[in-house]
Write an enzyme that holds these catalytic residues in place. Structure first.
Site, short mmCIF file in Angstrom:
data_model
loop_
_atom_site.label_atom_id
_atom_site.label_comp_id
_atom_site.label_asym_id
_atom_site.label_seq_id
_atom_site.Cartn_x
_atom_site.Cartn_y
_atom_site.Cartn_z
CG HIS A 75 10.11 4.86 1.45
ND1 HIS A 75 10.08 3.70 2.09
CD2 HIS A 75 11.52 5.02 1.82
CE1 HIS A 75 10.88 3.16 2.35
NE2 HIS A 75 11.89 3.73 2.37
CB SER A 76 5.13 8.19 -1.33
OG SER A 76 4.51 9.35 -2.01
#
Length: 230
Positions: A10-11
């Site tokens: 997600h990052s």
């Protein structure tokens, strides 16, 4: 040609950082990242994952993810991929699994062995048939002694820290053998680090199975070479 690895997070920073760590352990392995959304936000992007898969080598690709929706994005990408039979999704912790997978790939393991290496650091694999042979519960042995053993003194200054543990665990996970090092699972990076073995400590290796001799020699070679460290 070595197996490629795709990191879905997600990052973007987490994906890139994990890939940078893996590169320190396995410099010849292609680790591709698909972190965050296309506009730089926290989240996952099907477009990014497909782009990473397109760049992967033809020797097979192992995908690692962080949180739940990243798994769904990776699974969707596999449905759209041109050669899904050359790609597998590992059920493994992102950082530890990535390091173990990269080390296994560096050693020449095939796609399925690299997947098993990643999953070996996080408990039983998603599918029972994929569970590595090392996962044998305490007390389940029949009493027969190991097929091969070895004792090797740590000569590198830092002893058993993250890099040596990853090299041992990743390589052993790719072999058809059950291995213990000073009583802990030799395919577990975390377990090996809990030994807190410093320079001068002796690693007692016991191995069972078709690749038992190769496994003992693998660990011995790494230890005697100081894991490539001072």
């Amino acid at each position: 040609m070595t197996v490629s690895i795709v990191v879905v997070s997600h990052s973007e920073k987490i994906a890139d950082g994990a890939a940078e760590l893996a590169a320190q352990m396995a410099p010849d392995v292609l680790v591709l990242t698909a972190g965050g959304t296309t506009d730089g936000r926290i989240g996952t992007s099907l477009e990014k994952v497909l782009a990473a898969l397109d760049k992967a080598d033809s020797g097979g690709t192992v995908i690692l993810t962080d949180l739940g929706s990243a798994v769904m994005t990776a699974e969707s990408a596999l449905e759209f991929a041109e050669n899904p039979e050359t790609m597998v999704l590992a059920d493994a912790p992102l950082v530890e699994g990535l390091v173990a997978a990269a080390v296994a790939a560096q050693g020449g393991a095939d796609m399925h062995a690299v997947k098993r290496a990643a999953e070996s650091v996080g408990g039983p694999a998603r599918h029972p048939e994929d569970a590595p042979l090392k996962m044998v519960g305490e007390g389940s042995a029949t009493g027969k002694g190991p097929d091969f053993t070895g004792d090797f003194e740590l000569v590198n200054q830092a002893g058993m820290h993250a890099r040596p543990a990853a090299k041992i665990a990743g390589g052993l996970s790719a072999l058809d053998a059950e291995v213990t090092v000073n009583g802990v699972d030799g395919a577990s990076m975390t377990g090996l680090m809990t030994l807190a073995a410093g320079k001068g400590s002796v690693l007692h290796v016991e191995a069972w199975g078709p690749d038992a001799e190769r496994a003992v020699n693998y660990v011995g070679g790494l230890v005697q070479a100081g894991f490539g460290e001072p």
